[in-house]
Design an enzyme around this catalytic site. Structure first.
Site, short mmCIF file in Angstrom:
data_model
loop_
_atom_site.label_atom_id
_atom_site.label_comp_id
_atom_site.label_asym_id
_atom_site.label_seq_id
_atom_site.Cartn_x
_atom_site.Cartn_y
_atom_site.Cartn_z
N GLN A 179 8.55 -6.61 -5.93
CA GLN A 179 9.01 -5.78 -4.83
C GLN A 179 7.94 -4.73 -4.58
O GLN A 179 7.58 -3.97 -5.48
CB GLN A 179 10.35 -5.11 -5.14
CG GLN A 179 10.91 -4.33 -3.96
CD GLN A 179 12.18 -3.56 -4.30
OE1 GLN A 179 12.41 -3.22 -5.46
NE2 GLN A 179 13.00 -3.28 -3.30
N LYS A 205 3.83 1.97 -0.39
CA LYS A 205 2.98 1.09 0.42
C LYS A 205 3.11 1.45 1.90
O LYS A 205 4.20 1.75 2.40
CB LYS A 205 3.36 -0.38 0.21
CG LYS A 205 3.23 -0.87 -1.22
CD LYS A 205 1.79 -1.05 -1.65
CE LYS A 205 1.23 -2.35 -1.14
NZ LYS A 205 -0.13 -2.62 -1.70
N CYS A 223 -0.15 -10.35 -3.03
CA CYS A 223 -0.65 -10.62 -1.69
C CYS A 223 -1.67 -9.54 -1.36
O CYS A 223 -1.36 -8.34 -1.43
CB CYS A 223 0.45 -10.58 -0.64
SG CYS A 223 2.11 -10.89 -1.26
N SER A 224 -2.88 -9.93 -0.98
CA SER A 224 -3.89 -8.92 -0.67
C SER A 224 -5.03 -9.58 0.12
O SER A 224 -4.83 -10.62 0.75
CB SER A 224 -4.41 -8.27 -1.95
OG SER A 224 -5.18 -7.12 -1.65
N GLU A 235 0.45 -7.11 10.20
CA GLU A 235 -0.48 -8.08 9.62
C GLU A 235 -0.89 -9.10 10.67
O GLU A 235 -0.07 -9.54 11.49
CB GLU A 235 0.16 -8.83 8.45
CG GLU A 235 0.45 -8.00 7.22
CD GLU A 235 -0.79 -7.67 6.39
OE1 GLU A 235 -1.91 -8.01 6.84
OE2 GLU A 235 -0.64 -7.08 5.32
N GLU A 247 -3.37 -12.35 9.86
CA GLU A 247 -4.18 -12.89 8.77
C GLU A 247 -4.29 -14.40 8.84
O GLU A 247 -3.39 -15.07 9.35
CB GLU A 247 -3.54 -12.55 7.41
CG GLU A 247 -3.28 -11.10 7.15
CD GLU A 247 -2.59 -10.89 5.81
OE1 GLU A 247 -2.84 -9.84 5.20
OE2 GLU A 247 -1.79 -11.76 5.39
#
Length: 352
Positions: free
Chosen positions: A182, A187, A199-200, A259, A261
């Site tokens: 979580q 963030k 995730c990055s 995002e 991506e």
């Protein structure tokens, strides 16, 4: 001036930022939602990305085609040909580069963004200075830009700014459980949301730009597993990450952040211990949980149930809806993560 669609995202997605710092109780069944509070709304940014970093095929927003996923409103991504929800496009020569260590793009491509970060966590603000790899829609590197610039909805919607990313799925030794995290309340994007193990983004550095055998992405994955979860490199060797495919998606977190991506999907199932040791960073990770397939289905159902108080990140939801359970079944049936990867998949980009 931000387009009107930004306010639509804000109205639909304000629930992404409505959770407290209290961690939910760990249990074998459903997750207990934390109490609610309301964060102040983000101010819309006003900025422009340099044309040199824009993808060759920009998104036209004159008549955007929209489809609604649970908790996200996502414009579908046009191309020179019609691409349906499950259609794939092949990127030639991906992973075939003979360059051992590409030169990083010059750090002159930052975007001046009038966005006040003073109310965010200091450590997370510093991370927004990292340089992501800017790509075109076929995953070809065309430059670099800050994490901040790459995640601003104004850049994403008005300039189609697209960057490279990865998602790690780390399993127990017997393959029956998957490690979830979580995301921390601190963030800036998708706080408090449940997601896959890690995730990055690979960064604009020589070791993370290597495209041959996806080495740069795998190197970045090892780095971030330590940064976020405290998992030591020897427990997640670079050569044990198995690349499955890539997905191209767009999803807002709120009116300011989101995002866009091309996300590399990586599976790993270490065999040297039942469960890897970890020391999660509280600034990155609020909670962790090992789940079975059935427990994951419960979590995903909670994530689309109004009033459950559970958020699931959009990329994780897309991966689970389209691929995850078939991959997991294949891994268990055939005895290893290496059996999941298909040669024809590694050249594809799924437009979701």
């Amino acid at each position: 001036m931000a387009r009107p669609v930004a306010s639509t995202f804000a109205r639909r997605l304000i629930s992404h930022r409505t959770f407290s710092h209290a961690a939910p109780q760990a249990c074998a069944g459903a997750l207990e939602p934390p109490p609610l509070h309301t964060r102040p709304p983000s101010l819309p940014p006003a900025l422009f990305a340099p044309p040199a970093l824009l993808p060759i095929l920009p998104i036209s927003l004159s008549h955007p085609r929209l489809f609604l996923h649970p908790r996200i409103l996502t414009p579908s991504l046009p191309s020179t040909s019609t691409i349906s929800h499950y259609t794939t496009a092949t990127t030639a020569n991906m992973g075939q580069s003979n360059i051992a260590a590409p030169s990083p793009a010059p750090l002159t491509s930052t975007v001046a963004a009038d966005v006040d970060l003073s109310r965010y966590d200091d450590e997370q603000v510093k991370l927004m200075e990292e340089m992501c790899i800017v790509i075109d829609r076929d995953d070809k590197r065309i430059g670099a830009n800050t994490k901040k610039a790459c995640h601003l909805m104004t850049n994403i919607m008005d300039h189609n700014l697209l960057h490279r990313a990865f998602s790690v799925f780390l399993f127990s030794a017997d393959g029956t459980k998957l490690l979830l995290q979580q995301r921390a309340t601190e963030k800036i994007t998708f706080p408090d949301a449940w997601t896959n193990t890690c995730c990055s983004h690979p960064l604009n550095t020589a070791d993370e730009l290597v495209e041959k055998d996806n080495l740069g992405v795998r190197t970045a994955a090892q780095r971030k597993l330590f940064h976020e979860l405290g998992i030591e490199a020897e427990d997640v060797p670079v050569d044990q990450f198995h690349f499955l495919t890539r997905i191209h998606y767009l999803a807002p977190s709120n009116e300011t952040w989101g995002e866009h991506e091309i996300d590399y999907i990586l599976f790993m199932r270490p065999q040297h211990k039942d469960y890897v040791d970890m020391k999660p960073s509280p600034n990155e990770v609020r909670d962790v949980r090992w789940v079975t397939k059935e427990e994951l289905k419960v979590l995903l159902n909670q994530g689309v149930t109004p009033g459950s108080g559970i958020i699931v990140t959009p990329w994780f939801k897309l991966i689970c809806d389209n691929f995850m359970f078939a991959w997991w079944d294949k891994m268990m049936a055939e005895g290893g993560v290496d059996k999941v990867a298909q040669a024809e998949e590694v050249e594809k980009i799924y437009r979701l």
